[in-house]
Design a protein around this motif. Structure first.
Motif, short mmCIF file in Angstrom:
data_model
loop_
_atom_site.label_atom_id
_atom_site.label_comp_id
_atom_site.label_asym_id
_atom_site.label_seq_id
_atom_site.Cartn_x
_atom_site.Cartn_y
_atom_site.Cartn_z
N ASP A 316 50.40 39.62 36.97
CA ASP A 316 51.79 39.32 36.62
C ASP A 316 52.32 38.09 37.35
O ASP A 316 53.29 37.46 36.91
CB ASP A 316 52.69 40.53 36.93
N SER A 317 51.72 37.78 38.50
CA SER A 317 52.17 36.61 39.25
C SER A 317 51.65 35.31 38.64
O SER A 317 52.09 34.23 39.00
CB SER A 317 51.71 36.70 40.71
N ILE A 318 50.69 35.43 37.72
CA ILE A 318 50.09 34.26 37.07
C ILE A 318 50.64 34.16 35.66
O ILE A 318 50.37 35.00 34.81
CB ILE A 318 48.55 34.39 37.02
N TYR A 319 51.45 33.14 35.42
CA TYR A 319 52.10 33.01 34.13
C TYR A 319 51.20 32.38 33.06
O TYR A 319 51.40 32.58 31.86
CB TYR A 319 53.38 32.18 34.26
N ASP A 320 50.25 31.58 33.49
CA ASP A 320 49.43 30.85 32.52
C ASP A 320 48.46 31.79 31.81
O ASP A 320 47.67 32.48 32.46
CB ASP A 320 48.64 29.74 33.22
N PRO A 321 48.49 31.85 30.48
CA PRO A 321 47.61 32.76 29.74
C PRO A 321 46.12 32.47 29.94
O PRO A 321 45.29 33.35 29.77
CB PRO A 321 48.03 32.56 28.28
N VAL A 322 45.81 31.23 30.31
CA VAL A 322 44.41 30.86 30.53
C VAL A 322 43.80 31.71 31.65
O VAL A 322 42.61 32.02 31.64
CB VAL A 322 44.30 29.36 30.87
N LEU A 323 44.63 32.10 32.62
CA LEU A 323 44.13 32.79 33.80
C LEU A 323 44.24 34.31 33.70
O LEU A 323 43.85 35.02 34.63
CB LEU A 323 44.89 32.32 35.04
N LYS A 324 44.75 34.83 32.60
CA LYS A 324 44.84 36.27 32.45
C LYS A 324 43.43 36.87 32.47
O LYS A 324 42.50 36.34 31.89
CB LYS A 324 45.53 36.64 31.13
N GLY A 325 43.33 38.00 33.16
CA GLY A 325 42.04 38.66 33.28
C GLY A 325 41.23 38.16 34.45
O GLY A 325 40.06 38.52 34.60
N ILE A 326 41.86 37.35 35.32
CA ILE A 326 41.12 36.79 36.45
C ILE A 326 40.69 37.87 37.44
O ILE A 326 39.76 37.69 38.22
CB ILE A 326 41.97 35.73 37.18
N THR A 327 41.37 39.04 37.40
CA THR A 327 41.00 40.13 38.29
C THR A 327 39.84 40.95 37.74
O THR A 327 39.35 41.86 38.41
CB THR A 327 42.19 41.08 38.52
N ARG A 328 39.39 40.62 36.52
CA ARG A 328 38.28 41.35 35.92
C ARG A 328 37.07 40.44 35.82
O ARG A 328 37.15 39.21 35.89
CB ARG A 328 38.68 41.85 34.53
N ALA A 329 35.93 41.05 35.63
CA ALA A 329 34.68 40.30 35.59
C ALA A 329 34.67 39.30 34.43
O ALA A 329 34.20 38.17 34.56
CB ALA A 329 33.50 41.26 35.47
#
Length: 692
Positions: A316-329
């Motif tokens: 939620d702290s990352i607004y850019d959609p490119v980085l969504k899922g960065i906490t997953r493999a």
């Protein structure tokens, strides 16, 4: 004034059979007085019946009061209401409340309450007055007329300054305060607890915000329900009285009784009641242990919830959609980087076509004429190198997050950060196992005490020793009935768990929070800041390529070409423009992504400490679910209250059975003392697992 005309002097002077007790007057004050009963109404209180003889409602001074009679005994009591701001003359109550904090010589409502007492005393013969809150000072006003009058108040407001004669002793006045009452907690530190007579602190309700109004009146709700268990918060249920006389027990010595068959029978029945009261505390402890065992069973769920919450907060702290899922493999950034490199390759291929043109003889001649090198063979390598570096750093960041998820967070519930266990819950579970084992022993001890009393009484009946005098005269002859108890008979187990009490929960929370804060700074905060810088370098490299392309066209407008080269150069220029568009398009696509990516990583690095502070309550909840622990705390507080009240009762029993020439009676007293010792130990063990 309305007065019940049928109440005659004869009915009022009925011989006393069931006397009005302090708890009765507290219930009348805190509960029934606020209902504005009508003349002749019958009010049931603790198995007794009170009839309303007179009412004084909506007096111009704000006074609201009723006069009641104990039907069984004929005792007459005036019950004064507390502040009732919503009533017709409620504003007068507010004014009176304010005046009580001063040394105002004349307060209209106090004068009215004093006059009402005189009137009712002349008409009926008043034996007691009582009141709650503002009703306290109103009841005090009667003491100015009759200092020996019985006066009982509950959470009374303070009397005005200099209202009482400091030399006067008010031996029949008693004031009950709930230690959690908001008015009491305000007036006491300010030195405003100005009341006549004795002060007794009770615990009718735990410090629960939702029940503060109930605590002040003592009866607004009357009970609370915790996990299906109904717990009385009625004030009169928490006033401890002698099982023989009904006299309020305050911890001081009560009136001595004769030890005879009748009083021994009362004692045996009283111990049955004490056993039942202890059973309430026991049920609270059993329910607390049940909650702990349930907490233990959801250990995995608590961990998974904590991990999921942590990841959601990062995402939620990352607004850019490119980085969504960065906490997953599998995250979008992997395919995005591949796309950037593909676009860069496309742009480079088109640039190589430009190179072919730039290396043709006409263009090389132009370069020679203007002395400008517009060769572009190495323009893309820097951008490519930094994109690859960006990818490696993002992978490293993702691995760091994975390490936090898989290794760090699961260890946060342990006492050490190198293993995974449910430390606090395990400590509480093991402690409650001991507490409830001890609780069962004390329960049996109280039953055993009651059986000893019954056996002693029955043996006296067999020996025809029915009076206190005969028991005293035959003291030696009955010394064999009850043996001096041994301390080992009901020895409680010590607990080596929760040695720091519930401060342990705070220590686990702070230690775990510091641990995850340090590691997230290293594994997330520092890499995120570095990645933001790398993205800035990529942006510069991409802009450098675009700048180089613009130079290809700028030089053609800064020189004059020979006429023979001009047509040929125009054709070259058109080809270059077409290729330039093919180059700038993918570069612009890359550039449009970089700003959002850079800002997201920069924001993550800057606001990570804030994010962790927001995460801390979730960590606290994972260590022990807060709503579950709150229920445990309430159950513990009421259990301790029950044990404290039982201790006061048994202290009076010990006193009554002490210093007796009959050894069997002293043995009963020592049995009571041993129960008290175990109650103290049990209370201290419950306190370990309680926030007060």
């Amino acid at each position: 004034m309305e007065t019940l005309k049928k109440a005659s002097a004869t009915s009022i002077s009925t011989p006393v059979t069931i006397e009005t007790t302090d708890p009765d007057l507290v219930e009348l004050s805190g509960k029934h007085s606020y209902r504005d009963g009508d003349l002749g109404d019958i009010i049931p209180v603790n198995g007794k019946k009170f009839e309303i003889l007179d009412t004084r409602y909506n007096d111009p001074s704000g006074l609201d009061a009723m006069t009641v009679q104990n039907i069984q005994t004929g005792e007459v009591s005036i019950i004064y209401q507390g502040t009732q701001a919503h009533k017709e003359n409620g504003m007068q109550d507010i004014i009176t409340d304010a005046q009580l904090t001063t040394d105002t010589p004349s307060i209209a409502q106090l004068e009215a309450s004093e006059a009402y007492y005189k009137e009712m005393d002349e008409l009926f013969g008043v034996s007691s007055v009582a009141g709650n809150s503002l009703g306290g000072p109103l009841a005090f006003s009667a003491l100015r007329v009759n200092p020996d009058l019985r006066c009982v108040t509950f959470n009374p407001a303070p009397a005005p300054k200099n209202y009482f004669n400091p030399e006067q002793v008010y031996r029949n006045a008693i004031n009950f305060y709930d230690q959690h009452d908001p008015l009491t907690s305000t007036t006491t530190p300010l030195g405003m607890q100005r009341v006549p007579g004795e002060v007794v602190t009770i615990e009718a309700g735990a410090a629960i915000i939702s029940s503060m109004g109930s605590i002040h009146t003592g009866f607004k709700e009357g009970s609370i329900t915790v996990r299906g268990i109904t717990i009385s918060t009625a004030a009169d249920d928490h006033i401890v009285t002698s099982i023989w006389t009904g006299q309020t027990l305050t911890g001081e010595s009560s009136t001595r009784i004769d030890v005879n068959l009748k009083n021994l029978d009362i004692l045996s029945k009283g111990l049955v009641g004490a056993s039942n009261d202890f059973g309430l505390a026991q049920s609270y402890m059993e329910k607390s242990e049940e909650i702990v065992l349930n907490e233990e069973s959801i250990f995995t769920m608590r961990l998974e919830t904590m991990i999921s919450t942590f990841n959601d907060m990062i995402e939620d702290s990352i607004y850019d959609p490119v980085l969504k899922g960065i906490t997953r493999a599998q995250s979008a950034i992997t395919s995005e980087v591949s796309d950037w490199l593909s676009k860069l390759d496309t742009a480079e291929q088109h640039f190589q076509s430009i190179n072919a043109i730039l290396n043709s003889p006409p263009v090389e001649l132009i370069e020679h004429i203007i002395s400008v090198d517009i060769s572009v063979e190495s323009l893309f390598q820097e951008a490519r190198d930094h994109i690859n570096k960006f990818f490696l750093e993002v992978c490293s960041l993702s691995n760091g997050i994975a390490h936090i998820n898989e290794d760090v967070i699961p260890s946060l519930l342990s006492e050490a950060q190198n293993k995974v266990d449910d430390f606090l819950v395990n400590e509480m579970r093991d402690h409650y196992t001991i507490v409830n084992s001890n609780t069962e022993k004390v329960s049996q001890q109280i039953v055993d005490f009651g059986e000893k009393v019954v056996n002693f009484k029955e043996e006296l009946e067999k020996r025809d020793l029915t009076s206190a005098l005969s028991i005293k005269m035959q003291a030696n002859a009955i010394s064999d009935i009850v043996k001096i108890p041994g301390k080992s008979d009901f020895l409680l187990e010590e607990s080596n768990h929760l040695l720091l009490g519930m401060k342990l929960k705070e220590l686990v929370l702070e230690s775990s929070f510091n641990h995850i804060s340090n590691l997230t700074h290293i594994l997330i905060g520092v890499p995120a800041a570095a990645i933001a810088s790398i993205v800035g370098v990529i942006e510069t490299a991409v802009k450098g390529i675009s700048l180089a392309i613009s130079k290809v066209f700028d030089f053609s407008h800064s020189i004059s070409l020979p006429a023979s080269l001009f047509p040929q150069f125009q054709e070259i220029e058109q080809k270059l423009k077409s290729l330039a568009n093919s180059i700038t398009r993918p570069l612009n696509d890359i550039g449009s992504m970089l700003g959002g990516v850079r800002d997201s990583f920069f924001r993550l690095s800057i606001y990570l400490p804030d994010l962790l502070r927001e995460f801390k309550p979730y960590l606290d909840d994972a260590i022990f679910t807060i709503i579950n622990y709150n229920d445990i705390n309430v159950l513990n507080l009421f259990a301790m209250t029950q044990l404290k009240e039982l201790k006061i009762l048994l202290q009076d029993v010990s006193f009554q059975l002490s210093e007796h020439s009959a050894k069997s009676i002293e043995a009963l007293g020592e049995t009571s003392d041993l129960v008290i010792e175990n109650l103290d130990m049990l209370t201290s063990q419950i306190k370990k697992v309680t926030f007060e």
